[in-house]
Design a protein around this motif. Structure first.
Motif, PDB file in Angstrom:
ATOM      1  N   ILE B 558       2.049   8.856  15.845  1.00 37.98           N
ATOM      2  CA  ILE B 558       2.938   7.907  16.623  1.00 37.98           C
ATOM      3  C   ILE B 558       4.081   8.731  17.146  1.00 37.98           C
ATOM      4  O   ILE B 558       4.365   8.687  18.157  1.00 37.98           O
ATOM      5  CB  ILE B 558       3.399   6.870  15.567  1.00 37.98           C
ATOM      6  CG1 ILE B 558       2.175   5.813  15.349  1.00 37.98           C
ATOM      7  CG2 ILE B 558       4.540   6.162  16.363  1.00 37.98           C
ATOM      8  CD1 ILE B 558       2.639   4.591  14.482  1.00 37.98           C
ATOM      9  N   ARG B 592       4.632   0.516  14.261  1.00 34.93           N
ATOM     10  CA  ARG B 592       4.838   1.441  13.142  1.00 34.93           C
ATOM     11  C   ARG B 592       5.774   0.775  12.165  1.00 34.93           C
ATOM     12  O   ARG B 592       5.222   0.890  10.755  1.00 34.93           O
ATOM     13  CB  ARG B 592       5.941   2.737  13.827  1.00 34.93           C
ATOM     14  CG  ARG B 592       6.159   3.542  12.595  1.00 34.93           C
ATOM     15  CD  ARG B 592       7.153   4.517  13.485  1.00 34.93           C
ATOM     16  NE  ARG B 592       8.372   3.893  13.777  1.00 34.93           N
ATOM     17  CZ  ARG B 592       9.235   4.703  14.283  1.00 34.93           C
ATOM     18  NH1 ARG B 592       9.097   5.707  14.642  1.00 34.93           N
ATOM     19  NH2 ARG B 592      10.347   3.930  14.795  1.00 34.93           N
ATOM     20  N   SER B 595       3.650  -2.332  10.432  1.00 36.43           N
ATOM     21  CA  SER B 595       2.392  -2.056   9.593  1.00 36.43           C
ATOM     22  C   SER B 595       2.989  -1.060   8.351  1.00 36.43           C
ATOM     23  O   SER B 595       2.027  -0.465   7.810  1.00 36.43           O
ATOM     24  CB  SER B 595       1.588  -1.085  10.389  1.00 36.43           C
ATOM     25  OG  SER B 595       2.247   0.055  10.900  1.00 36.43           O
ATOM     26  N   TRP B 597       3.734   1.960   8.428  1.00 41.76           N
ATOM     27  CA  TRP B 597       2.945   3.243   8.747  1.00 41.76           C
ATOM     28  C   TRP B 597       3.553   4.430   8.163  1.00 41.76           C
ATOM     29  O   TRP B 597       4.968   4.462   8.001  1.00 41.76           O
ATOM     30  CB  TRP B 597       3.204   3.484  10.524  1.00 41.76           C
ATOM     31  CG  TRP B 597       2.647   4.745  10.817  1.00 41.76           C
ATOM     32  CD1 TRP B 597       3.031   6.120  11.081  1.00 41.76           C
ATOM     33  CD2 TRP B 597       1.181   4.917  11.298  1.00 41.76           C
ATOM     34  NE1 TRP B 597       2.091   6.724  11.768  1.00 41.76           N
ATOM     35  CE2 TRP B 597       0.892   6.036  11.636  1.00 41.76           C
ATOM     36  CE3 TRP B 597      -0.157   3.981  11.054  1.00 41.76           C
ATOM     37  CZ2 TRP B 597      -0.373   6.497  12.077  1.00 41.76           C
ATOM     38  CZ3 TRP B 597      -1.102   4.473  11.276  1.00 41.76           C
ATOM     39  CH2 TRP B 597      -1.479   5.532  11.873  1.00 41.76           C
ATOM     40  N   ARG B 607      -6.343   4.599   8.165  1.00 46.65           N
ATOM     41  CA  ARG B 607      -5.406   3.921   9.341  1.00 46.65           C
ATOM     42  C   ARG B 607      -5.646   4.378  10.642  1.00 46.65           C
ATOM     43  O   ARG B 607      -5.646   5.701  10.617  1.00 46.65           O
ATOM     44  CB  ARG B 607      -3.874   3.772   8.995  1.00 46.65           C
ATOM     45  CG  ARG B 607      -3.542   3.420   7.479  1.00 46.65           C
ATOM     46  CD  ARG B 607      -2.136   3.192   7.537  1.00 46.65           C
ATOM     47  NE  ARG B 607      -1.795   1.501   7.673  1.00 46.65           N
ATOM     48  CZ  ARG B 607      -0.703   1.043   7.543  1.00 46.65           C
ATOM     49  NH1 ARG B 607       0.316   1.802   7.424  1.00 46.65           N
ATOM     50  NH2 ARG B 607      -0.786  -0.254   7.652  1.00 46.65           N
ATOM     51  N   VAL B 609      -4.236   4.405  14.660  1.00 49.67           N
ATOM     52  CA  VAL B 609      -3.098   3.898  15.763  1.00 49.67           C
ATOM     53  C   VAL B 609      -3.606   4.040  17.022  1.00 49.67           C
ATOM     54  O   VAL B 609      -4.241   5.171  17.380  1.00 49.67           O
ATOM     55  CB  VAL B 609      -1.744   4.278  15.577  1.00 49.67           C
ATOM     56  CG1 VAL B 609      -1.862   5.887  15.867  1.00 49.67           C
ATOM     57  CG2 VAL B 609      -0.778   3.411  16.314  1.00 49.67           C
ATOM     58  N   VAL B 622      -2.187  -1.199  15.007  1.00 49.19           N
ATOM     59  CA  VAL B 622      -2.806  -0.104  13.892  1.00 49.19           C
ATOM     60  C   VAL B 622      -3.822  -0.915  13.144  1.00 49.19           C
ATOM     61  O   VAL B 622      -3.814  -2.148  12.861  1.00 49.19           O
ATOM     62  CB  VAL B 622      -1.539  -0.259  13.038  1.00 49.19           C
ATOM     63  CG1 VAL B 622      -2.123   0.490  11.245  1.00 49.19           C
ATOM     64  CG2 VAL B 622      -0.603   0.938  13.495  1.00 49.19           C
ATOM     65  N   ALA B 724      -7.891   2.675  18.514  1.00 48.57           N
ATOM     66  CA  ALA B 724      -7.234   2.478  17.142  1.00 48.57           C
ATOM     67  C   ALA B 724      -8.452   2.431  16.064  1.00 48.57           C
ATOM     68  O   ALA B 724      -8.480   3.144  14.792  1.00 48.57           O
ATOM     69  CB  ALA B 724      -6.592   1.435  16.997  1.00 48.57           C
TER      70      ALA B 724
END
Ligand code: FES
Ligand code: FES
Lengths: 159, 750
Positions: B558, B592, B595, B597, B607, B609, B622, B724
């Motif tokens: 990210i 972000r 979730s 993240w 995970r 993304v 995500v 993702a």
């Protein structure tokens, strides 16, 4: 061709039909009830699910001869006022997108709820895995079945 | 309040008339401010697109009937478009009913569903229609009460004056229809919305749950016959001869014949794609009779050879040679490899990519492949037609009636005003029903048998017919300098029969040296728009590639994207970058945060993304994967969307959730392969569709809150799901997956 009378939603429909004709086409073409849907014709998608003496069957692979003398219930006959708990839950959760699969989804869910009034997510996945939704409304189907179970309980408690 | 001058902003007229029995009918017609340049992607929308009209009926009993101009295929326009009208009309939503309009370009404009454009294109015009009607009602009340119009207010279908006077809309409707149409309109500010942004239930929900005949396949008239087409068993084949003697002996069979769809040299419109031109047709009394009769046909097929098609539309008339080879997936893959090595068409170049790659500290190169995909709308293709020498009535599921009518008019030799097209609710569309061949076929069949006919494709007919998502490949290269900065980016994409490259999308604009190239291989396998055309492959490949590059650069995926977007915002490379870097970054930040993240508590998940921009909206997901019964399973998904103002939040959430499920399904299982020209998947028994037990347990959808004009949602959430999923799968399996469908590749790999 043979004369056969189908009892659909508590009404008799006398018709001339090939005994081999799938119940789906007898319902749609001969009885003129269009709520039951065609999706695959080979028992893969569940769009055509109806109740035959209370059991959920795929009408696309159920012969007319098997349905004769039995009680067929289609989505149009699930309740008189669109008020079966499953229908009400579907309305409350606003489940459908295109809506095409949902006659079959609702008919499958109604039998599940009768058999398992308190279904778990696993029960729902097991019972509903035969119904494809191309639009992907599965999460709402799960949620609506739980909602319907709650509604059913409340109605049972009242009566 | 936003002021709109209806006379000056556009050539416009609003016409009011009184309904028999009282009430008001407001017709709105204008050229909207729609910019056709924004619509370069998706569906090559023709010019008449921008023309749009709407209808509002107000009845004396206070009921408001709104006509929905755009066909409904599950994106919920029958609810969201009327919500816009009702908002500015200040209608009482409880009193609103909605009807689907017929195809009526003179009154309702270009009624087109696709390209995630319904809400976007109608946003302003429909609100203006609502506002105009509301102003006329106020005027009528002001005249009746003899008060200044400025003192008359409205709320939920009621007009009021501070003196205590009040009237329901229905009472003033007839009078309002005689008021001249306002020159200037007041549109509400978003903070004043009372209907838009509040979840409203699907206006057809009651009909759906009770099995009302809403769909094309349900449409029926007395004496209607059923028709089916026996199409050749393979792409590249055609009808040689047939013997229908046995078929004609079968009960309920009326006729068997062959009919040509387009005569030689016929100029096809851009969406007149058809796979087979000579149709072998069986007509009978009911579906089962025709299905059985068709099985008894004795048919000889032959190789069609190369075919010359004449295509019209934008850019003028051109001739296209459709190659006759019987293709197989293996030969297609081989051909793609050959083409990939040849020089390609340059689509965009920034800086000096060649020397940047030569001087790079590290170069990463990866190739991604995606198969043909069948749309598999739950309701197979079908259409009703009743054609006589004088006129034609057609009814069924169709995304773009305005594109089919001109061709139909030519095929039937009937003027447009003798052709009536009614749009039924569609059991899914996904781009498939923008291609009107099945409507033309139905019309020609009806004309031949001189009866009302329903043409119906079985699931097998539908799946093996073509108009697929193309088969794609793309090779990506990234160059990193010694500090692990991304200095050059190169994508070369190809496909059968077209490539997927969007040259001006991210990361274009964020990298100094950039090159995009494309190539394509002609084929007889027909293709069509498939939910977010091209993007649905692009996002998958590019977003998994960026994940790999981020890893090589030692950065969080990210953060890596956000850094690139910062660059694209502050110091963009090149002039023509299609996306807004801030909004793109916005969905990444939102997903972000939502979730959690990189925060503790998510250790059990693998995970992945991805984010993407297409069709004017921004999406990020995500995907949280686990291993269940030895298989990767997407258990949880977080989605962040920026589509401006969200008209109907709950329905919008439904749409995003559906796109996520659809994306997982297609990424894992979707594939249409060929052998000797024949589609190898024929029904859901061998074309795997995602089912409820494979759907995530939760999909949390979040929308960026802003007051920007709304953009679409049908397509944008779909493409990044693939990326993702791929990135989560890497974490789950410890290896990257480059070929869709991932489950197919995994089966082979295991
Ligand atoms: S139509 Fe019967 S299961 Fe698909
Ligand atoms: S809602 Fe469209 S197939 Fe289920």
């Amino acid at each position: 061709m043979a004369k056969v009378t189908l009892n659909i939603n508590n009404k008799d429909y006398p018709m001339e039909a090939d005994p081999q004709m799938p119940l789906l086409w007898a319902i749609r073409d001969l009885a003129g009830l269009k709520g039951t849907k065609y999706g695959c014709g080979v028992a893969q998608c569940g769009a055509c699910v109806v109740h035959l003496d209370g059991e959920a069957v795929r009408s696309c692979v159920t012969k007319v001869s098997r349905a004769a003398g039995k009680k067929v219930v289609t989505i149009e006959g699930l309740s008189e006022t669109n008020s079966h708990p499953v229908q009400k839950a579907w309305q409350e959760i606003d489940v459908p997108q295109c809506g095409y699969c949902h006659s079959g989804q609702i008919m499958s869910a109604a039998v599940l709820l009768r058999e398992k009034p308190n279904p778990t997510d696993q029960d729902i996945d097991d019972a509903m895995a035969g119904n494809i939704c191309r639009c992907g409304t599965y999460l709402r189907i799960r949620k609506a079945i739980h909602t319907a179970a709650e509604m059913q309980k409340k109605t049972a408690a009242k009566s | 309040m936003n002021k709109d001058n209806t006379a000056l902003n556009r050539r416009s007229f609003l016409k009011a008339s009184i309904l028999s029995g009282g009430g008001m009918l407001l017709t709105v017609s204008w050229l909207s401010g729609f910019k056709s340049a924004d619509e370069a992607e998706a569906l090559n929308v023709p010019e008449q697109w921008a023309r749009l009209n709407g209808y509002i009926h107000i009845m004396p009993d206070n009921k408001v009937k709104l006509i929905c101009p755009n066909p409904e295929f599950g994106q919920n326009v029958m609810t969201s478009l009327p919500m816009m009208l009702a908002e500015e009309l200040d209608a009482d939503w409880k009193n609103v009913t909605v009807e689907m309009g017929p195809h009526d370009p003179a009154k309702l404009g270009a009624q087109f569903t696709g390209g995630s454009n319904s809400v976007r294109m109608y946003w302003k015009p429909l609100r203006e229609a609502g506002a105009a009607a509301r102003q006329m009602l106020r005027e009528a009340a002001a005249q009746t009460w003899n008060v200044p119009v400025g003192e008359v207010t409205t709320k939920a279908g009621v007009l009021s004056h501070p003196s205590g006077k009040s009237a329901k809309y229905g009472e003033m409707a007839s009078k309002a229809a005689k008021v001249s149409v306002p020159k200037e309109l007041q549109l509400k500010a978003p903070k004043d919305f009372t209907i838009v942004r509040k979840s409203k239930k699907n206006v057809e929900i009651q009909k759906i749950t009770s099995g009302k005949p809403l769909f094309g396949l349900d449409y029926s008239v007395d004496g209607m016959l059923i028709a089916m087409i026996q199409h050749p068993p393979a792409f590249g084949m055609k009808l040689k001869s047939f013997d229908a003697a046995e078929t004609m002996k079968m009960p309920g069979i009326k006729d068997v014949f062959s009919v040509k769809l387009y005569e030689d040299g016929f100029e096809q419109g851009g969406f007149d794609t058809r796979t087979f031109n000579e149709l072998l047709v069986v007509v009978g009394e009911n579906t089962w009779a025709v299905m059985n009769g068709r099985k008894k046909l004795v048919v000889d097929w032959e190789a069609a050879g190369d075919i010359k098609d004449t295509i019209g539309g934008r850019g003028g008339k051109r001739e296209v040679i459709v190659p006759g080879a019987l293709e197989s997936t293996t030969s297609q893959m081989q051909q793609m490899q050959e083409y990939a090595a040849k020089p390609a068409q340059q689509l965009r170049k920034d800086g000096d990519p060649e020397s940047a790659f030569n001087n790079a500290a590290q170069v990463i190169e990866r190739t991604y492949n995606g198969p043909f995909l069948a749309h598999n709308c739950m309701e197979p293709m079908n259409f009703f037609a009743h054609v006589t020498d004088e006129k034609a009535l057609l009814a069924g599921p169709l995304q773009a009636p305005g594109w089919t009518e001109p061709t139909l008019s030519k095929l039937l030799n009937l003027p447009a005003d003798k052709i009536e097209i009614q749009m039924t609710r569609m059991g899914g569309g996904f781009g498939r029903r923008a291609y009107g061949h099945y409507l033309y076929e139905a019309a020609l069949i009806s004309r031949k048998v001189k009866a009302p006919v329903k043409l119906m494709y079985t699931r097998e007919d539908d799946m093996t017919y073509g108009i697929y998502r193309p088969m794609y490949t793309a090779t990506y290269r990234a160059a990193l300098d010694t500090n692990k900065n991304l200095i050059a980016f190169h994508v070369r994409g190809g496909g059968i029969p077209e490539h997927a490259i969007h040259a001006n999308r991210f990361p274009a604009g964020a990298v100094d040296h950039y090159l995009a190239e494309g190539w394509q291989i002609p084929s007889n396998i027909t293709i069509g728009a498939f939910r977010a055309p091209r993007s649905n492959f692009n996002a998958a490949a590019e977003q998994s590639f960026l994940d790999e590059v981020a890893e090589a650069a030692g950065k969080d995926p990210i953060e890596f994207r956000l850094e690139l977007l910062k660059r694209a915002k502050e110091n963009p490379v090149g002039k023509n970058n299609e996306y807004d870097a801030d909004r793109y970054a916005g969905v990444l930040k939102l997903v972000r945060d939502k979730s959690n993240w990189n925060k503790p508590g998510n250790e059990k998940y693998n995970r992945g993304v991805a984010a993407y921009f297409c069709h004017n909206s921004y999406a990020a997901h995500v995907v949280d994967m686990v291993t269940r019964d030895g298989q990767p399973y997407v258990e949880r998904v977080y989605s962040a969307m920026d589509c401006g103002i969200v008209i109907n939040p709950d329905a919008a959430t439904n749409m995003v959730q559906g796109a996520v499920v659809d994306g997982i399904g297609n990424a894992f299982y979707g594939a249409l392969t060929h052998k000797d020209g024949a589609a190898q998947q024929t029904n859901f028994s061998n074309y795997r569709m995602i089912r409820i037990n494979e759907a995530p347990k939760s999909i949390e959808v979040h929308f960026v809150q802003n007051d920007l004009d709304p953009t679409g949602l049908g397509e944008p959430p779909f493409p990044p799901v693939f990326g993702a999923v791929a990135n989560a799968l890497y974490k789950n399996k410890g290896k990257r997956f480059y070929n869709q469908p991932f489950m197919g590749e995994m089966d082979k790999a295991i």
